[in-house]
Design a protein around this motif. Sequence first.
Motif, short mmCIF file in Angstrom:
data_model
loop_
_atom_site.label_atom_id
_atom_site.label_comp_id
_atom_site.label_asym_id
_atom_site.label_seq_id
_atom_site.Cartn_x
_atom_site.Cartn_y
_atom_site.Cartn_z
N PRO A 36 0.84 -1.20 0.00
CA PRO A 36 0.00 0.00 0.00
C PRO A 36 0.87 1.25 0.00
CG PRO A 36 -0.75 -1.57 1.65
CD PRO A 36 0.56 -2.07 1.12
N ASP A 37 0.59 2.16 -0.90
CA ASP A 37 1.32 3.43 -1.03
C ASP A 37 2.83 3.21 -1.19
OD1 ASP A 37 -1.02 4.94 -0.80
OD2 ASP A 37 -0.91 4.80 1.39
N GLY A 38 3.22 2.07 -1.75
CA GLY A 38 4.64 1.77 -1.91
C GLY A 38 4.98 1.52 -3.37
N PRO A 39 6.09 0.86 -3.60
CA PRO A 39 6.52 0.60 -4.97
C PRO A 39 5.54 -0.32 -5.69
CG PRO A 39 7.94 -0.53 -3.40
CD PRO A 39 7.00 0.33 -2.61
N ARG A 40 5.63 -0.28 -7.02
CA ARG A 40 4.77 -1.09 -7.87
C ARG A 40 5.62 -1.98 -8.77
NH1 ARG A 40 2.47 4.39 -9.87
NH2 ARG A 40 2.10 3.34 -11.84
N TRP A 41 5.02 -3.04 -9.23
CA TRP A 41 5.65 -3.90 -10.23
C TRP A 41 5.15 -3.39 -11.57
CZ3 TRP A 41 9.29 -7.66 -10.20
CH2 TRP A 41 9.42 -8.45 -11.34
N ILE A 42 6.00 -2.57 -12.23
CA ILE A 42 5.62 -1.96 -13.50
C ILE A 42 6.55 -2.49 -14.57
CG2 ILE A 42 5.33 0.17 -14.81
CD1 ILE A 42 5.00 1.64 -12.13
#
Length: 130
Positions: A36-42
């Motif tokens: 939550p509100d952290g890094p994403r796997w993009i």
Amino acid sequence: MKIILTSVFVDDQAKALAFYTDVLGFVKKNDMPLAPDGPRWITVASPDDPDGVELLLEPDGHPAVQPFKTALVADGIPCTSFAVADVRKEHERLSALGVRFTQEPIEMGPVTTAVLDDTCGNLIQIAQHA
């Protein structure tokens, strides 16, 4: 064995996603939160091969990453290279979009290259093989 994923460390995932899709022309493949509100796997992929190799826009928060990125940029070393059909045309297109190049197109034997700033802390080489 084949390569399915590689990555570039970016200082801002949202900015990187916009640059790599809207400017460079890749297509978004994945965008999933890791916390939550952290890094994403993009990940992004080539529109010519959307099921091919994916490029992970990885957060550069690990303590070892920033010195590494800083040293590469200071020495003018690209962190990766992308193939293009025509380096000079791609240089013109990207320059018109405001992309800053640290190396103008140059022929080196059978390869023509140019190096650009990805706005996220990296230098990227584009290359055309004759």
